[in-house]
Design an enzyme around this catalytic site. Structure first.
Site, PDB file in Angstrom:
ATOM      1  N   HIS A  34      -2.906   0.462  -9.541  1.00  0.00           N
ATOM      2  CA  HIS A  34      -2.266   0.793  -8.263  1.00  0.00           C
ATOM      3  C   HIS A  34      -3.360   0.786  -7.196  1.00  0.00           C
ATOM      4  O   HIS A  34      -4.273   1.600  -7.233  1.00  0.00           O
ATOM      5  CB  HIS A  34      -1.647   2.194  -8.399  1.00  0.00           C
ATOM      6  CG  HIS A  34      -0.573   2.491  -7.417  1.00  0.00           C
ATOM      7  ND1 HIS A  34       0.666   1.887  -7.461  1.00  0.00           N
ATOM      8  CD2 HIS A  34      -0.524   3.349  -6.372  1.00  0.00           C
ATOM      9  CE1 HIS A  34       1.420   2.359  -6.473  1.00  0.00           C
ATOM     10  NE2 HIS A  34       0.708   3.242  -5.807  1.00  0.00           N
ATOM     11  N   LYS A 179       7.799   0.181  -0.798  1.00  0.00           N
ATOM     12  CA  LYS A 179       6.674   0.469   0.093  1.00  0.00           C
ATOM     13  C   LYS A 179       5.521  -0.412  -0.365  1.00  0.00           C
ATOM     14  O   LYS A 179       5.158  -0.395  -1.549  1.00  0.00           O
ATOM     15  CB  LYS A 179       6.334   1.951  -0.030  1.00  0.00           C
ATOM     16  CG  LYS A 179       5.027   2.391   0.598  1.00  0.00           C
ATOM     17  CD  LYS A 179       5.093   3.873   0.918  1.00  0.00           C
ATOM     18  CE  LYS A 179       3.856   4.620   0.505  1.00  0.00           C
ATOM     19  NZ  LYS A 179       3.915   6.046   0.891  1.00  0.00           N
ATOM     20  N   LYS A 181       1.615  -1.373  -0.223  1.00  0.00           N
ATOM     21  CA  LYS A 181       0.305  -0.829   0.142  1.00  0.00           C
ATOM     22  C   LYS A 181      -0.537  -1.956   0.718  1.00  0.00           C
ATOM     23  O   LYS A 181      -0.749  -2.989   0.042  1.00  0.00           O
ATOM     24  CB  LYS A 181      -0.373  -0.251  -1.102  1.00  0.00           C
ATOM     25  CG  LYS A 181       0.287   1.020  -1.575  1.00  0.00           C
ATOM     26  CD  LYS A 181       0.025   2.151  -0.593  1.00  0.00           C
ATOM     27  CE  LYS A 181       0.434   3.480  -1.151  1.00  0.00           C
ATOM     28  NZ  LYS A 181       0.182   4.580  -0.215  1.00  0.00           N
ATOM     29  N   ASP A 210       2.345   0.855   4.023  1.00  0.00           N
ATOM     30  CA  ASP A 210       1.419   1.983   4.177  1.00  0.00           C
ATOM     31  C   ASP A 210       0.000   1.426   4.193  1.00  0.00           C
ATOM     32  O   ASP A 210      -0.470   0.872   3.194  1.00  0.00           O
ATOM     33  CB  ASP A 210       1.595   2.962   3.004  1.00  0.00           C
ATOM     34  CG  ASP A 210       0.787   4.245   3.189  1.00  0.00           C
ATOM     35  OD1 ASP A 210       0.063   4.348   4.204  1.00  0.00           O
ATOM     36  OD2 ASP A 210       0.895   5.145   2.333  1.00  0.00           O
ATOM     37  N   GLU A 236       3.371   3.202   7.869  1.00  0.00           N
ATOM     38  CA  GLU A 236       2.776   4.513   7.580  1.00  0.00           C
ATOM     39  C   GLU A 236       1.275   4.488   7.835  1.00  0.00           C
ATOM     40  O   GLU A 236       0.568   3.602   7.356  1.00  0.00           O
ATOM     41  CB  GLU A 236       3.076   4.840   6.107  1.00  0.00           C
ATOM     42  CG  GLU A 236       2.596   6.184   5.646  1.00  0.00           C
ATOM     43  CD  GLU A 236       3.105   6.506   4.232  1.00  0.00           C
ATOM     44  OE1 GLU A 236       4.073   5.846   3.760  1.00  0.00           O
ATOM     45  OE2 GLU A 236       2.531   7.394   3.594  1.00  0.00           O
ATOM     46  N   ASP A 261       1.021  10.302   7.881  1.00  0.00           N
ATOM     47  CA  ASP A 261       0.797  10.834   6.532  1.00  0.00           C
ATOM     48  C   ASP A 261      -0.513  11.632   6.520  1.00  0.00           C
ATOM     49  O   ASP A 261      -0.497  12.850   6.723  1.00  0.00           O
ATOM     50  CB  ASP A 261       0.797   9.702   5.491  1.00  0.00           C
ATOM     51  CG  ASP A 261       0.748  10.230   4.063  1.00  0.00           C
ATOM     52  OD1 ASP A 261       0.892  11.451   3.874  1.00  0.00           O
ATOM     53  OD2 ASP A 261       0.551   9.436   3.116  1.00  0.00           O
ATOM     54  N   LYS A 285       4.356  16.350   1.835  1.00  0.00           N
ATOM     55  CA  LYS A 285       3.755  16.375   0.484  1.00  0.00           C
ATOM     56  C   LYS A 285       3.179  17.749   0.216  1.00  0.00           C
ATOM     57  O   LYS A 285       2.410  18.270   1.036  1.00  0.00           O
ATOM     58  CB  LYS A 285       2.598  15.370   0.386  1.00  0.00           C
ATOM     59  CG  LYS A 285       3.000  13.938   0.507  1.00  0.00           C
ATOM     60  CD  LYS A 285       1.807  12.994   0.428  1.00  0.00           C
ATOM     61  CE  LYS A 285       2.314  11.583   0.656  1.00  0.00           C
ATOM     62  NZ  LYS A 285       1.274  10.584   0.756  1.00  0.00           N
ATOM     63  N   GLU A 339      10.078   9.144  -2.062  1.00  0.00           N
ATOM     64  CA  GLU A 339       9.340   8.153  -2.860  1.00  0.00           C
ATOM     65  C   GLU A 339       8.867   8.747  -4.188  1.00  0.00           C
ATOM     66  O   GLU A 339       7.821   8.348  -4.689  1.00  0.00           O
ATOM     67  CB  GLU A 339       8.151   7.616  -2.056  1.00  0.00           C
ATOM     68  CG  GLU A 339       7.139   8.686  -1.693  1.00  0.00           C
ATOM     69  CD  GLU A 339       5.937   8.171  -0.904  1.00  0.00           C
ATOM     70  OE1 GLU A 339       6.048   7.125  -0.227  1.00  0.00           O
ATOM     71  OE2 GLU A 339       4.873   8.820  -0.966  1.00  0.00           O
TER      72      GLU A 339
HETATM   73  C1  MUC Z   1       0.327   7.684   0.146  1.00  0.00           C
HETATM   74  O1  MUC Z   1      -0.597   7.535   0.922  1.00  0.00           O
HETATM   75  O2  MUC Z   1       1.448   7.661   0.609  1.00  0.00           O
HETATM   76  C2  MUC Z   1       2.231   7.563  -2.309  1.00  0.00           C
HETATM   77  C3  MUC Z   1       2.794   6.510  -2.910  1.00  0.00           C
HETATM   78  C4  MUC Z   1       1.782   5.639  -3.221  1.00  0.00           C
HETATM   79  O3  MUC Z   1       1.880   4.556  -3.745  1.00  0.00           O
HETATM   80  O4  MUC Z   1       0.606   6.140  -2.802  1.00  0.00           O
HETATM   81  C5  MUC Z   1       0.825   7.457  -2.377  1.00  0.00           C
HETATM   82  C6  MUC Z   1      -0.020   7.991  -1.294  1.00  0.00           C
HETATM   83 MG    MG Z   2       0.715   7.343   2.718  1.00  0.00          MG
END
Ligand code: MUC
Ligand code: MG
Length: 385
Positions: A34, A179, A181, A210, A236, A261, A285, A339
């Protein structure tokens, strides 16, 4: 304790006094690597706490981390050390049902350390809920919703693999929002990747992205129109957490709503972001806010400013995810879904009964406390020596 507070009273029959606290570091491998902008994990690490009350009830809680102390400043090693040396001693002998007072004790024992505090507060709520036969959401004001739209995060960085992964989730009716990254590669490479994903999933799924603070203001202003054209629904944390005024300037020119975030840990941070008009949505969170009560305070400030709420995660196991769902389930509004796919990205879980994922939703686990129980064998299996 301030003098205005009553001393801890002997309980009227239920004996809710905190008697012992044990913490464990666990490492659970993930089904694939990841990748975030500044870290990459193939295993998730948590601190699991077990709080025992004088009445024999046990409550559990979890502090999640991502890539050691690289997503935020806490690591499982620091969390366990702070709990064992400072936070647990501050709670021993206190009444578990005095949640706000427990928070005062924890704040007096250690500055910040929010993930550590949230694990302990969850365990108090769980133990009290089990004693009273009530779900934690009931202790927070009552259940408003018991199922939540839940997205999946695409974060291998390989668009071919990501399309295949998304197709699998869609056909299993598990997730239809993804989502993505971004920020681990150049903005142009990420835009190409996103175009491929948006094209492949068009009309069948929604995308959010994000950046985990990877872009600066100029890159954000340059790239956001392209994200808007691809139909991306939410962006994000595009810029560093410290740059609230920059985030506000980006937002003023963005065709896509922005979610805060890493720049919102406390209710004070939420107020700063709201006053700067820097975000449309905030990701909630427990590890950031320091527990369920503080999460509700952050949510209240956001609601007062007309900022939408999203149920964020840090790839929690079912223990941490269940705690979040009780918090989210008690909010009046959760317009942007959640999520909490964490349990599904792990190769194994820590609980006896897994969370229910069905029809693009995750369900509030029924029963008292947080609704899930630790599986002692799984705990032994994943516990660090
Ligand atoms: C984040 O920054 O949102 C949440 C889901 C993911 O894949 O990473 C996290 C952290
Ligand atoms: Mg985030």
């Amino acid at each position: 304790m301030p003098e205005t507070l009553l001393p801890d009273a002997a309980d009227t029959g239920r004996d809710l006094m905190v008697q012992s606290i044990v913490s464990h570091v666990v490492d659970v491998p993930t089904v694939r690597r990841h990748k975030l902008s500044s870290l990459s994990v193939a295993s998730q690490s948590y601190v699991i706490v077990r709080v025992r009350l004088a009445n024999g009830a046990e409550g559990i809680g979890e502090a999640a981390t991502l890539g050691g102390p690289r997503w935020s400043e806490e690591s499982v090693e620091s969390i366990k050390a702070t709990i064992d040396a400072h936070l647990a001693p501050a709670l021993i002998g206190a009444r578990a049902d005095q949640f706000e007072r427990a928070g005062i004790r924890l704040d007096a024992a250690a500055k910040r350390n929010n993930a550590a505090k949230s694990a302990l507060e969850t365990a108090l709520f769980d133990a009290v809920g089990r004693t009273l036969g009530l779900p934690v959401a009931a202790l927070l004001g009552g259940v408003v919703r018991d199922r939540f739209p839940v997205l999946w995060t695409l974060a291998s960085g390989d668009p071919g693999q990501e399309i295949e992964e998304a197709e699998g989730k869609l056909s299993a009716k598990l997730h239809n929002t993804f989502k993505v990254k971004i920020g681990a590669q150049s903005p142009e490479a990420d835009l190409d990747r996103l175009r491929r994903l948006a094209g492949a999933l068009e009309g069948r799924a929604s995308l959010i992205v994000d950046a985990n603070q990877a872009w600066d203001e100029t890159v954000s202003i340059r790239c956001l129109p392209a994200l808007g054209e691809m139909g991306v629904k939410l962006v994000e944390q595009p810029v560093p957490a410290w740059n609230i005024t920059g985030l506000a300037r980006v937002r003023a020119r963005s065709p896509v709503p922005l979610m805060a975030d890493e720049c919102v840990f406390s209710a004070h941070d939420m107020l700063t972001v709201a006053c700067a008009a820097a975000a449309d949505v905030v990701s909630l969170k427990l590890v950031k806010h320091g527990g369920l009560l503080n999460m509700r305070k952050v949510a209240a400030v956001a609601e007062a400013a007309g900022i939408g709420l999203y149920g964020g995660c840090l790839l929690e196991s079912s223990v941490g995810a269940a705690a979040h769902l009780h918090g989210f389930g008690s909010l009046r509004e959760l317009g942007w879904g959640c999520e909490h796919f964490g349990p599904q990205i792990l190769t194994g879980d820590l609980v006896t009964e897994p969370l229910r994922f069905e029809d693009f939703h995750v369900y509030l686990p029924p029963g008292p406390g947080i609704g899930v129980r630790l599986d002692p064998e799984q705990l032994r299996r994943y516990a660090r020596e």
